[in-house]
Design an enzyme around this catalytic site. Sequence first.
Site, PDB file in Angstrom:
ATOM      1  N   SER A  12     -13.918 -34.861  10.317  1.00  0.00           N
ATOM      2  CA  SER A  12     -13.651 -33.879  11.645  1.00  0.00           C
ATOM      3  C   SER A  12     -14.472 -33.158  12.221  1.00  0.00           C
ATOM      4  O   SER A  12     -15.842 -33.494  12.986  1.00  0.00           O
ATOM      5  CB  SER A  12     -12.277 -32.737  12.278  1.00  0.00           C
ATOM      6  OG  SER A  12     -12.903 -31.919  10.509  1.00  0.00           O
ATOM      7  N   ASP A 211     -12.874 -21.335  11.723  1.00  0.00           N
ATOM      8  CA  ASP A 211     -11.489 -21.735  10.735  1.00  0.00           C
ATOM      9  C   ASP A 211     -12.757 -21.051   9.225  1.00  0.00           C
ATOM     10  O   ASP A 211     -11.973 -22.111   8.495  1.00  0.00           O
ATOM     11  CB  ASP A 211     -11.444 -22.746  11.391  1.00  0.00           C
ATOM     12  CG  ASP A 211     -12.731 -23.944  11.671  1.00  0.00           C
ATOM     13  OD1 ASP A 211     -13.514 -23.466  11.394  1.00  0.00           O
ATOM     14  OD2 ASP A 211     -12.465 -24.775  12.787  1.00  0.00           O
ATOM     15  N   HIS A 214     -15.416 -26.139   9.828  1.00  0.00           N
ATOM     16  CA  HIS A 214     -15.950 -26.605  10.914  1.00  0.00           C
ATOM     17  C   HIS A 214     -17.132 -26.209  11.838  1.00  0.00           C
ATOM     18  O   HIS A 214     -17.319 -24.992  11.763  1.00  0.00           O
ATOM     19  CB  HIS A 214     -15.541 -27.204  12.492  1.00  0.00           C
ATOM     20  CG  HIS A 214     -13.384 -27.413  12.368  1.00  0.00           C
ATOM     21  ND1 HIS A 214     -12.300 -27.523  11.665  1.00  0.00           N
ATOM     22  CD2 HIS A 214     -13.270 -28.832  11.723  1.00  0.00           C
ATOM     23  CE1 HIS A 214     -11.675 -28.478  12.095  1.00  0.00           C
ATOM     24  NE2 HIS A 214     -12.300 -29.190  11.385  1.00  0.00           N
TER      25      HIS A 214
END
Length: 237
Positions: A12, A211, A214
């Site tokens: 990601s 979060d 990321h």
Amino acid sequence: MGKQIFILSGQSNMSGRGGVLHRRWDGVVPPECRPNPSVLRFAAASLWEEARVPLHADIDAAKVCGVGPGMAFANALLPRLPADDVIGLVPCAIGGTPIREWERGCHLYEKMVRRAREAAEGGGGEIKAVLWYQGESDTSSRDVAEAYGAKMESLIRDLRSDLQLPSLPFIQVAIASGDKHYIDVVREAQLQLNLPNVACVDAMGLQLNSDRLHLSTEAQVLLGEMLAETYVKHYLT
């Protein structure tokens, strides 16, 4: 005019979650990531088009994509290339994928190889490097983390063999997030990987989204520029 092709792969943080909060992207495109007619993207439909953020929108399609390092990398590198050269980006990253899903014979690996070949053949061009940012999903247990280094070496060797590019440059990013118990095991494998034409850029210390997993938009811009500087330093002749 030459097309210089770069494979963007991993999970990601390569596909990009900069500016993504509560499954929505804020739509902010920093100046360093703005479109340029000389920066192209190999879409999921295997066609070249002008590159725009989010680069992985039709590749990492099950997730919400935002800003990754790819456009900042391309825009930073472009002025260092001959005036009529074009950069071709081939997005292949998929969020949440451990390295075992990138082994030869697995769907993600085979799709990456296929897209790389199609990109080089479709309209011409030369694959110049692989940019790889992955490993957060391999910090879940000691056994998985300790196996990371050997699996990474196998992936690089297999990819070079299957693309018939034995010296293909490979720039990996040392992860900045993951399970706190085993992140250091994966990072050590990444930082100590000892293969020819493999360089490492360390993301540790770059700003994370709320979060804590990321990279933020600003951090992705910095990472893209770091990747470009590493490519210029080690591989641009």
